[in-house]
Design a protein around this motif. Structure first.
Motif: not given
Length: 294
Positions: A5-7, A19-20, A52-54
């Motif tokens: 999920t974004e964030g 943390r990422y 991309l999902t980074v």
């Protein structure tokens, strides 16, 4: 919250909490920052996030992530690799692409050699197969070339002083001051457009991480022999004017790795994702998306 999920996300690990940060959509690319000790935000590349999902790693010991009891020691490549392994398993998407910048490239190499099962490909961005004596000598030579190109610049002396003081770093404040002090040598054309780079400079955050293990021994990189056995395909990226991990080391990586492609960003220093963002993102996205079909 789902792992992609974004964030901002947290993940409990041995020794603390990682943390990422997730941004964008598309195939997953995990991005590990450098330093060691630089806050992840300097590595953010919005142009990558368009395709991309980074997953930007905030490694243990930096920013809002936890710290080891042995801090500032103990942040070895082996430990960072174990953390990456846990993170990639946590994401639950199978094999991913792993991008490492500078010291993050050293970590990426290590992880690719020890956990190839997790990786569809790697991007070694401003990396090197070694941090031995030749590495230091090469930095000195490239800084000398930088000084020769800017011999008449009144701002040159403080930059050279910052390089001279790197060996005396012993605190977070020292680390940040050094990072800001050497920055003009890290960015090609910095003094041609100081206003452009002022927000980046002001936004830098850094933690002092010693580069020693928990017993005080240096975590030296020497991957020359091992890289011949690397199975993941690699995209090797460097800037023509990178004074730290420049063309010499990129060519070594390219020649050592069985399946690799070399990209030299001709107008960049150490931060090609910001200096030539379109070219950088286009090449990385092409590498990742082609890799999805492997």
């Amino acid at each position: 919250m789902a792992p992609l999920t974004e964030g901002v996300h947290t993940l409990a690990l041995e020794g603390g909490t990682l943390r990422y940060h997730v941004h964008g959509s598309g195939p997953v690319c995990v991005a590990h920052p450098g330093g060691p000790g630089f806050d992840w935000q300097y590595l953010r590349a919005p142009a990558l996030e368009e395709r991309l999902t980074v997953v930007y790693v905030e490694p243990l010991g930096t920013g809002g992530a936890g710290r080891l009891a042995s801090h500032p020691h103990g942040y070895t490549r082996a430990r960072y690799s174990r953390h990456l392994a846990a993170l990639i398993d946590h994401l639950g998407v199978g094999r991913v692409h792993l991008l490492g910048h500078s010291h993050g490239g050293f970590v990426t190499q290590y992880h690719a050699l020890h956990r190839p099962d997790q990786l569809a490909g790697i991007v070694l961005y401003a990396s090197s197969p070694t941090t031995g004596p030749d590495f230091g000598a090469e930095i000195a030579a490239r800084v000398g070339e930088f000084a020769s190109r800017h011999v008449d610049a009144p701002e040159l002396a403080p930059v050279l002083d910052a390089f001279a003081g790197v060996g005396a770093i012993a605190s977070d404040a020292d680390m940040l001051a050094a990072a800001k002090g050497v920055l003009p040598a890290y960015i090609a054309g910095y003094w041609d457009d100081v206003e452009r780079w002022a927000p980046f400079r002001d936004g830098l955050r850094a933690t002092y991480i010693s580069g020693l293990d928990e017993h005080g021994a240096p975590d030296v990189v020497d991957d020359h022999a091992a890289l011949a056995g690397l199975t993941a395909p690699a995209l090797v990226i460097t800037g023509r004017f990178d004074v730290v991990c420049g063309v010499r080391w990129a060519e070594d990586l390219h020649n050592l790795i069985p399946v690799s492609r070399l990209l030299v960003l001709e107008r960049s220093g150490h931060f090609g994702h910001l200096e030539e963002p379109g070219l950088f993102a286009g090449e990385v996205c092409a590498f990742v998306t082609v890799g999805e079909g492997r």
